[in-house]
Scaffold this motif. Sequence first.
Motif, PDB file in Angstrom:
ATOM      1  N   UNK A 174      -4.821  14.251  -8.932  1.00 49.93           N
ATOM      2  CA  UNK A 174      -4.983  13.032  -8.405  1.00 49.93           C
ATOM      3  C   UNK A 174      -5.745  12.667  -7.172  1.00 49.93           C
ATOM      4  N   UNK A 175      -6.732  12.129  -7.143  1.00 47.69           N
ATOM      5  CA  UNK A 175      -7.588  11.695  -6.080  1.00 47.69           C
ATOM      6  C   UNK A 175      -7.078  11.154  -4.974  1.00 47.69           C
ATOM      7  N   UNK A 176      -7.660  11.330  -3.676  1.00 52.83           N
ATOM      8  CA  UNK A 176      -7.155  10.263  -2.744  1.00 52.83           C
ATOM      9  C   UNK A 176      -8.028   9.256  -2.427  1.00 52.83           C
ATOM     10  N   UNK A 177      -7.559   7.749  -2.426  1.00 55.43           N
ATOM     11  CA  UNK A 177      -8.308   6.680  -2.284  1.00 55.43           C
ATOM     12  C   UNK A 177      -8.125   6.144  -1.029  1.00 55.43           C
ATOM     13  N   UNK A 178      -9.231   5.870  -0.233  1.00 54.71           N
ATOM     14  CA  UNK A 178      -9.250   4.947   1.007  1.00 54.71           C
ATOM     15  C   UNK A 178     -10.104   3.718   0.955  1.00 54.71           C
ATOM     16  N   UNK A 179      -9.681   2.748   1.758  1.00 52.42           N
ATOM     17  CA  UNK A 179     -10.451   1.362   2.000  1.00 52.42           C
ATOM     18  C   UNK A 179     -10.879   1.633   3.470  1.00 52.42           C
ATOM     19  N   UNK A 180     -12.280   1.290   3.507  1.00 53.43           N
ATOM     20  CA  UNK A 180     -12.745   1.430   5.015  1.00 53.43           C
ATOM     21  C   UNK A 180     -13.564   0.073   5.307  1.00 53.43           C
ATOM     22  N   UNK A 181     -13.569  -0.575   6.377  1.00 54.87           N
ATOM     23  CA  UNK A 181     -14.322  -1.749   6.796  1.00 54.87           C
ATOM     24  C   UNK A 181     -15.689  -1.197   7.297  1.00 54.87           C
ATOM     25  N   UNK A 182     -16.586  -1.940   7.655  1.00 55.48           N
ATOM     26  CA  UNK A 182     -17.898  -1.796   8.005  1.00 55.48           C
ATOM     27  C   UNK A 182     -17.899  -0.819   9.138  1.00 55.48           C
ATOM     28  N   UNK A 183     -16.841  -0.763  10.290  1.00 62.16           N
ATOM     29  CA  UNK A 183     -16.910   0.200  11.242  1.00 62.16           C
ATOM     30  C   UNK A 183     -16.306   1.591  11.107  1.00 62.16           C
ATOM     31  N   UNK A 184     -15.788   1.685   9.951  1.00 65.76           N
ATOM     32  CA  UNK A 184     -15.249   3.004   9.257  1.00 65.76           C
ATOM     33  C   UNK A 184     -13.860   2.976   9.464  1.00 65.76           C
ATOM     34  N   UNK A 185     -13.105   1.856   9.790  1.00 65.60           N
ATOM     35  CA  UNK A 185     -11.658   1.842  10.246  1.00 65.60           C
ATOM     36  C   UNK A 185     -11.204   1.834   8.890  1.00 65.60           C
ATOM     37  N   UNK A 186      -9.897   2.500   8.624  1.00 61.69           N
ATOM     38  CA  UNK A 186      -9.273   2.533   7.237  1.00 61.69           C
ATOM     39  C   UNK A 186      -8.201   1.072   7.348  1.00 61.69           C
ATOM     40  N   UNK A 187      -8.146   0.770   6.016  1.00 63.98           N
ATOM     41  CA  UNK A 187      -7.074  -0.458   5.744  1.00 63.98           C
ATOM     42  C   UNK A 187      -5.792   0.513   5.349  1.00 63.98           C
ATOM     43  N   UNK A 188      -4.700   0.060   5.778  1.00 60.83           N
ATOM     44  CA  UNK A 188      -3.579   1.090   5.422  1.00 60.83           C
ATOM     45  C   UNK A 188      -2.676   0.202   4.570  1.00 60.83           C
ATOM     46  N   UNK A 189      -2.695  -1.043   4.366  1.00 61.18           N
ATOM     47  CA  UNK A 189      -2.103  -1.729   3.381  1.00 61.18           C
ATOM     48  C   UNK A 189      -2.678  -2.166   1.989  1.00 61.18           C
ATOM     49  N   UNK A 190      -2.482  -1.474   0.951  1.00 63.32           N
ATOM     50  CA  UNK A 190      -2.836  -1.714  -0.047  1.00 63.32           C
ATOM     51  C   UNK A 190      -2.126  -0.996  -1.516  1.00 63.32           C
ATOM     52  N   UNK A 191      -2.136  -1.628  -2.638  1.00 68.04           N
ATOM     53  CA  UNK A 191      -1.439  -0.962  -3.612  1.00 68.04           C
ATOM     54  C   UNK A 191      -2.317  -0.063  -4.533  1.00 68.04           C
ATOM     55  N   UNK A 192      -1.608   0.732  -5.231  1.00 65.13           N
ATOM     56  CA  UNK A 192      -2.175   1.799  -5.803  1.00 65.13           C
ATOM     57  C   UNK A 192      -1.625   2.013  -7.147  1.00 65.13           C
ATOM     58  N   UNK A 193      -2.232   2.450  -8.242  1.00 66.15           N
ATOM     59  CA  UNK A 193      -1.568   2.707  -9.528  1.00 66.15           C
ATOM     60  C   UNK A 193      -2.196   3.869 -10.013  1.00 66.15           C
ATOM     61  N   UNK A 194      -1.812   4.928 -10.660  1.00 70.17           N
ATOM     62  CA  UNK A 194      -2.561   6.048 -11.287  1.00 70.17           C
ATOM     63  C   UNK A 194      -2.039   6.194 -12.779  1.00 70.17           C
ATOM     64  N   UNK A 195      -2.798   6.917 -13.435  1.00 72.62           N
ATOM     65  CA  UNK A 195      -2.499   7.229 -14.924  1.00 72.62           C
ATOM     66  C   UNK A 195      -3.143   8.561 -15.283  1.00 72.62           C
ATOM     67  N   UNK A 196      -2.584   9.213 -16.097  1.00 70.09           N
ATOM     68  CA  UNK A 196      -3.185  10.344 -16.889  1.00 70.09           C
ATOM     69  C   UNK A 196      -3.522  10.015 -18.387  1.00 70.09           C
TER      70      UNK A 196
END
Length: 341
Positions: A174-196
């Motif tokens: 299962x991969x690790x997913x990250x959101x970043x803005x233009x400056x490289x700062x991470x967004x901490x609040x997001x929803x995530x769903x996985x399936x196999x």
Amino acid sequence: MGDVSSCSTLCPLTSLLLLIQLPTGGPTEGFFVAGPSDPIVAVLGGDTVLPCHVFPPISAEDMELRWLRSKSSEAVFIYQNRVKQDEGQMARYAGRTSLVSDFLAQEEAAVRIQRVQVSDNGLYTCFFRKGGFYKGASLELKVAGVGSAPQVRITGPEEDGVRVVCTASGWFPKPQVQWRDLSGEKFLAFSEAHSQDAEGLFSVEVALVVRDSSAGNVTCSVLNTVLGQEKAMAIFIPEPFFPQASPWKLAFSVSLTVLMALLLGAGYYTMREHFRKLLVMREKENLRLVKEQDWWMEEEVLKDTDELRTELGWRKSTYLAAWRKAQLYADWQKEKFQACE
């Protein structure tokens, strides 16, 4: 030394069976087996090698060698009497395993697994036997695969911001997913769903609501933590998309209200015209029915008149015929009486 040489890495049932079948030999026959201290990393679809070392250095050519899955103790590969033994091997490893024979004379034995699958991931035990002495060691295989590059799209306004969604498939583990803005700062609040899927590969869908109109580009990155490989995709969010930066919501509401009013007005006009046309059609139909009824009544009257005329003519003709007969009879009587006188 038999007690010391007990294989601590095998499950209790396997150890018991081995102890029953293979009694330990004397101290002069002893050796130790060691596996890699770190997990072995294998890429999906590629080949990998599971090595084990013998101490002190001795040749493993005349030994019985087995590689087992630690949890089930089922055989991945069996080498006995200097040849590979297919009997007892797990079906999913058939045709995919072979002994690396070059290592046998170098106090090492290794099994090559071809076309690595997700199901190959996990713990293994290598087991070495010489005469009446046996020893085993454990090793771990970490299977990893890099899937598709992430796809990022804007799905619309949400919660006073803009909602963006990132999707990727074909990853393991299962991969690790990250959101970043233009400056490289991470967004901490997001929803995530996985399936196999049926092959055990992971798909991921991650949604983020961006509320900062100055964010500009946002980047979704998907990381395989085993291989350390990452794929990323950025998307630019125009500032007018944000409700804080433009009166789009008010304009949308006003436009929607006007549109609804126009639709209602058009609907009312259409219904009114429809009912008016229905009324005209009904009046025409009633008029047609009245005319048709009058025509039938006129036809009936004409028919009755013709029947009356016919009957009157018949009666008149019958009367005249009777009258003529009466006249003739009267004349005949008069002539007869005159003749008698």
